[in-house]
Scaffold this motif. Structure first.
Motif, PDB file in Angstrom:
ATOM      1  N   TYR A 224       1.714  34.703  47.776  1.00 24.00           N
ATOM      2  CA  TYR A 224       0.873  33.849  46.570  1.00 24.00           C
ATOM      3  C   TYR A 224      -0.462  34.263  46.124  1.00 24.00           C
ATOM      4  CZ  TYR A 224      -1.572  29.499  44.509  1.00 24.00           C
ATOM      5  OH  TYR A 224      -1.294  28.373  43.326  1.00 24.00           O
ATOM      6  N   ASP A 225      -1.011  34.484  44.288  1.00 24.69           N
ATOM      7  CA  ASP A 225      -1.769  35.048  44.642  1.00 24.69           C
ATOM      8  C   ASP A 225      -2.671  33.231  43.559  1.00 24.69           C
ATOM      9  OD1 ASP A 225      -3.703  36.279  42.729  1.00 24.69           O
ATOM     10  OD2 ASP A 225      -1.755  37.485  41.317  1.00 24.69           O
ATOM     11  N   SER A 226      -3.607  33.849  44.249  1.00 22.35           N
ATOM     12  CA  SER A 226      -4.752  32.454  43.913  1.00 22.35           C
ATOM     13  C   SER A 226      -5.938  32.869  42.802  1.00 22.35           C
ATOM     14  CB  SER A 226      -5.610  32.188  44.964  1.00 22.35           C
ATOM     15  OG  SER A 226      -6.220  33.188  45.132  1.00 22.35           O
ATOM     16  N   ASP A 227      -6.064  34.377  41.860  1.00 21.82           N
ATOM     17  CA  ASP A 227      -6.917  34.316  40.919  1.00 21.82           C
ATOM     18  C   ASP A 227      -6.331  33.644  39.475  1.00 21.82           C
ATOM     19  OD1 ASP A 227      -8.040  36.681  42.918  1.00 21.82           O
ATOM     20  OD2 ASP A 227      -6.778  38.383  41.461  1.00 21.82           O
ATOM     21  N   TRP A 228      -7.418  33.579  38.962  1.00 23.16           N
ATOM     22  CA  TRP A 228      -6.615  33.010  37.877  1.00 23.16           C
ATOM     23  C   TRP A 228      -7.197  34.180  36.090  1.00 23.16           C
ATOM     24  CZ3 TRP A 228      -5.854  27.914  37.098  1.00 23.16           C
ATOM     25  CH2 TRP A 228      -5.544  27.187  38.584  1.00 23.16           C
ATOM     26  N   LYS A 229      -6.930  33.358  35.190  1.00 24.23           N
ATOM     27  CA  LYS A 229      -7.032  33.949  33.819  1.00 24.23           C
ATOM     28  C   LYS A 229      -7.850  32.687  32.715  1.00 24.23           C
ATOM     29  CE  LYS A 229      -2.427  34.172  32.159  1.00 24.23           C
ATOM     30  NZ  LYS A 229      -1.351  35.487  31.587  1.00 24.23           N
ATOM     31  N   PHE A 230      -8.914  33.630  31.670  1.00 23.63           N
ATOM     32  CA  PHE A 230      -9.786  32.244  30.723  1.00 23.63           C
ATOM     33  C   PHE A 230      -8.572  32.381  29.960  1.00 23.63           C
ATOM     34  CE2 PHE A 230     -13.150  32.300  33.458  1.00 23.63           C
ATOM     35  CZ  PHE A 230     -12.386  31.714  34.752  1.00 23.63           C
ATOM     36  N   ASP A 231      -8.394  31.387  28.827  1.00 22.23           N
ATOM     37  CA  ASP A 231      -8.257  31.383  27.318  1.00 22.23           C
ATOM     38  C   ASP A 231      -9.386  30.467  27.089  1.00 22.23           C
ATOM     39  OD1 ASP A 231      -7.387  30.969  24.981  1.00 22.23           O
ATOM     40  OD2 ASP A 231      -5.673  30.395  25.381  1.00 22.23           O
ATOM     41  N   ARG A 232     -10.573  31.081  26.740  1.00 18.92           N
ATOM     42  CA  ARG A 232     -11.503  30.789  26.351  1.00 18.92           C
ATOM     43  C   ARG A 232     -11.393  30.098  25.084  1.00 18.92           C
ATOM     44  NH1 ARG A 232     -16.740  34.956  27.457  1.00 18.92           N
ATOM     45  NH2 ARG A 232     -14.855  36.202  26.962  1.00 18.92           N
ATOM     46  N   ALA A 233     -11.030  30.570  24.050  1.00 22.10           N
ATOM     47  CA  ALA A 233     -10.227  29.648  22.845  1.00 22.10           C
ATOM     48  C   ALA A 233     -10.196  28.078  23.360  1.00 22.10           C
ATOM     49  CB  ALA A 233      -9.605  30.384  21.889  1.00 22.10           C
ATOM     50  N   ALA A 234      -8.971  28.103  24.272  1.00 30.20           N
ATOM     51  CA  ALA A 234      -8.635  26.927  24.031  1.00 30.20           C
ATOM     52  C   ALA A 234      -8.914  26.325  25.502  1.00 30.20           C
ATOM     53  CB  ALA A 234      -6.867  27.377  24.912  1.00 30.20           C
ATOM     54  N   GLY A 235      -9.960  27.537  25.895  1.00 28.71           N
ATOM     55  CA  GLY A 235     -10.806  26.103  26.709  1.00 28.71           C
ATOM     56  C   GLY A 235     -10.084  25.450  27.742  1.00 28.71           C
ATOM     57  N   VAL A 236      -8.986  26.692  28.633  1.00 33.32           N
ATOM     58  CA  VAL A 236      -8.610  26.072  29.646  1.00 33.32           C
ATOM     59  C   VAL A 236      -8.184  27.678  30.951  1.00 33.32           C
ATOM     60  CG1 VAL A 236      -6.972  24.146  28.995  1.00 33.32           C
ATOM     61  CG2 VAL A 236      -6.072  26.910  29.046  1.00 33.32           C
ATOM     62  N   ALA A 237      -7.844  27.231  32.468  1.00 40.02           N
ATOM     63  CA  ALA A 237      -8.060  27.873  33.069  1.00 40.02           C
ATOM     64  C   ALA A 237      -6.324  28.092  33.381  1.00 40.02           C
ATOM     65  CB  ALA A 237      -8.898  28.390  34.470  1.00 40.02           C
ATOM     66  N   MET A 238      -5.517  29.609  33.269  1.00 39.36           N
ATOM     67  CA  MET A 238      -4.322  29.211  33.949  1.00 39.36           C
ATOM     68  C   MET A 238      -4.551  30.230  35.351  1.00 39.36           C
ATOM     69  SD  MET A 238      -3.018  30.619  30.883  1.00 39.36           S
ATOM     70  CE  MET A 238      -4.412  29.303  29.696  1.00 39.36           C
ATOM     71  N   LEU A 239      -3.354  30.415  36.586  1.00 45.54           N
ATOM     72  CA  LEU A 239      -3.237  31.351  37.356  1.00 45.54           C
ATOM     73  C   LEU A 239      -2.703  32.420  36.543  1.00 45.54           C
ATOM     74  CD1 LEU A 239      -1.460  29.588  40.040  1.00 45.54           C
ATOM     75  CD2 LEU A 239      -3.569  30.083  40.444  1.00 45.54           C
ATOM     76  N   LYS A 240      -3.209  33.522  36.923  1.00 45.51           N
ATOM     77  CA  LYS A 240      -2.933  35.114  36.824  1.00 45.51           C
ATOM     78  C   LYS A 240      -1.646  34.795  36.888  1.00 45.51           C
ATOM     79  CE  LYS A 240      -4.583  39.548  37.016  1.00 45.51           C
ATOM     80  NZ  LYS A 240      -5.054  40.525  38.126  1.00 45.51           N
ATOM     81  N   ASN A 241      -0.993  34.963  38.065  1.00 50.57           N
ATOM     82  CA  ASN A 241       0.674  35.168  38.506  1.00 50.57           C
ATOM     83  C   ASN A 241       0.893  34.060  39.116  1.00 50.57           C
ATOM     84  OD1 ASN A 241       0.709  37.957  38.189  1.00 50.57           O
ATOM     85  ND2 ASN A 241      -0.779  38.323  39.542  1.00 50.57           N
TER      86      ASN A 241
END
Length: 425
Positions: A224-241
């Motif tokens: 399980y990969d608990s790293d995240w990535k951000f879409d700062r323009a949309a103002g949201v975070a989502m799991l990287k994988n």
């Protein structure tokens, strides 16, 4: 004529500098420091003023400063010293009934207030302790603004470069001129902004937040990969994988700081993962851009540390790591003299918020309620019954932190509920 003037100038005794003004006084008994704000006014040879909240009288003759403080319950204090520039050195005695103690005495003049400045501070060294033993990274004045940044909890900077070991590395400390124990340090956070598009986090709820049965039954999830990535323009975070079930999961970004603290004083040293009356790793998810933080000053200069940026965090920081990331930070400081508070407080446009930090949920709950009650008593001049009526109808509790060495509960009240009250001036 020039020769006569030169000779006269050399032969005349140097005039002692006036002690009038504000000082940081340290009356030391053995190795125990007692720092207090000292304020002196001079009229002829007579001195008046205050040491902390105690009134004093005294004399100033030929560079010698002699002070007398008389308090309640047969308390008296005598201080004797000589002024040399911006320093006073000497000795003193304290008498309390039949008790008698000899002291050493030092005082350092507090610099005169200066026009506010904005400092851009580029950190190169990061701290792993809250301690008065750490040399200041920058000295600032009340009213000054600092623009800086922090690495993430693992020690990685905005460019993804590992700059130090992990464990909530801190930026600072910042020495605030004129801050004296017994004061309150006020930190206005003007900006708390993300400066990269990635974060690390934990993959399991910590055992201390769960029942023992659940902890025993659950199984680790392989790969399980608990790293995240951000879409700062949309103002949201989502799991990287993400897994297939979480591929559409989005968490709204809400940048915050996990760590804001001052040196604890008393010679105490705490790791950057700890929290207490000095603030520290409070992990309160309302410590966002626009909030004002109030912290008690425990040592001269306060020594302010900041760090542990989170892109988003649910209440309690359940996985032990929020969305850990580096952060751009801008804050402005003020000092409220002789306005000591029992523990951290927060204020934003909507709420007054008071911390309770302790080793148990019960004690943290009681501490938060008491902190908020005392705040309302002083701010609005309410008595115990009046405070009871207000808090009994409007108080809100939040669980800020449950995974670090201490539990953090916040008691808060909407400002709308206080709109009909009048502040004490």
């Amino acid at each position: 004529m020039r020769t006569v003037c030169a000779v006269l100038f050399v032969c005349l005794p140097a005039l002692a500098q006036s002690p009038a003004g504000k000082w940081i006084s340290d009356t030391k008994w053995f190795d125990q420091d007692r720092y207090l704000r000292l304020e002196l006014a001079v009229e002829g040879e007579q001195l008046t003023g205050k040491l902390g909240n105690q009134k004093l009288t005294g004399t100033f003759r030929n560079g010698a400063v002699d002070l007398a403080i008389h308090g309640e319950d047969d308390f008296s204090e005598q201080l004797h010293g000589r002024i040399q520039g911006d320093h006073i050195t000497g000795a003193g005695t304290i008498v309390q009934g039949q008790q008698h103690a000899d002291l050493t005495w030092e005082a350092q003049r507090i610099p005169a207030s200066a026009p506010p400045e904005t400092h851009t501070f580029e950190p190169t060294v990061f701290q792993h302790y809250f301690s008065e033993k750490i040399e200041p990274a920058l000295r600032i004045n009340a009213g000054d603004t600092v623009k800086t940044w922090s690495v993430d909890a693992g020690g990685t900077d905005p460019k993804g470069v590992r700059r130090t070991s992990g464990g909530n590395p801190l930026t600072g400390p910042f020495y605030v001129e004129g801050a004296v124990p017994g004061d309150t340090l006020v930190i206005h956070f003007n900006r708390i902004r993300l400066n990269r598009d990635s974060a690390i986090s934990g993959d399991m709820i910590v055992g201390s937040a769960l029942s023992a049965g659940y902890v025993a039954q659950r199984k680790p999830v392989k790969d399980y990969d608990s790293d995240w990535k951000f879409d700062r323009a949309a103002g949201v975070a989502m799991l990287k994988n993400p897994t297939d079930k979480l591929k559409n999961y989005r968490a709204p970004l809400a940048p915050m700081l996990g760590c804001v603290g001052v040196a604890p004083g008393g010679g105490n040293v705490y790791r950057s993962g700890a929290l207490g009356g000095y603030g520290g790793n409070m992990d309160y998810n309302q410590l966002r851009e626009g909030v004002t933080v109030y912290l008690p000053v425990n040592v001269p200069g306060a020594l302010l540390f900041v760090g542990d940026g989170h892109g988003e965090q649910g209440a309690g920081e359940l996985t032990g790591d929020a969305l850990e990331t580096s952060m751009d930070i801008e804050f402005t400081v003020e000092v409220q003299p002789n306005a000591g508070i029992p523990g951290p407080r927060f204020e934003n446009g909507d709420y007054l918020m008071a911390s309770g930090i302790a080793g148990s949920l019960d004690d943290a709950f009681r501490g938060a309620t008491t902190n908020l009650a005392r705040w309302l008593e002083k701010k609005y001049g309410l008595n115990a019954a009046e405070v009871s009526s207000v808090l009994g109808t409007a108080i809100i509790y939040e669980v800020a932190e449950v995974v670090d060495p201490s539990i953090h509960i916040v008691a808060k009240i909407p400002k709308s509920a206080l709109a009909g009250l009048t502040e004490v001036k």
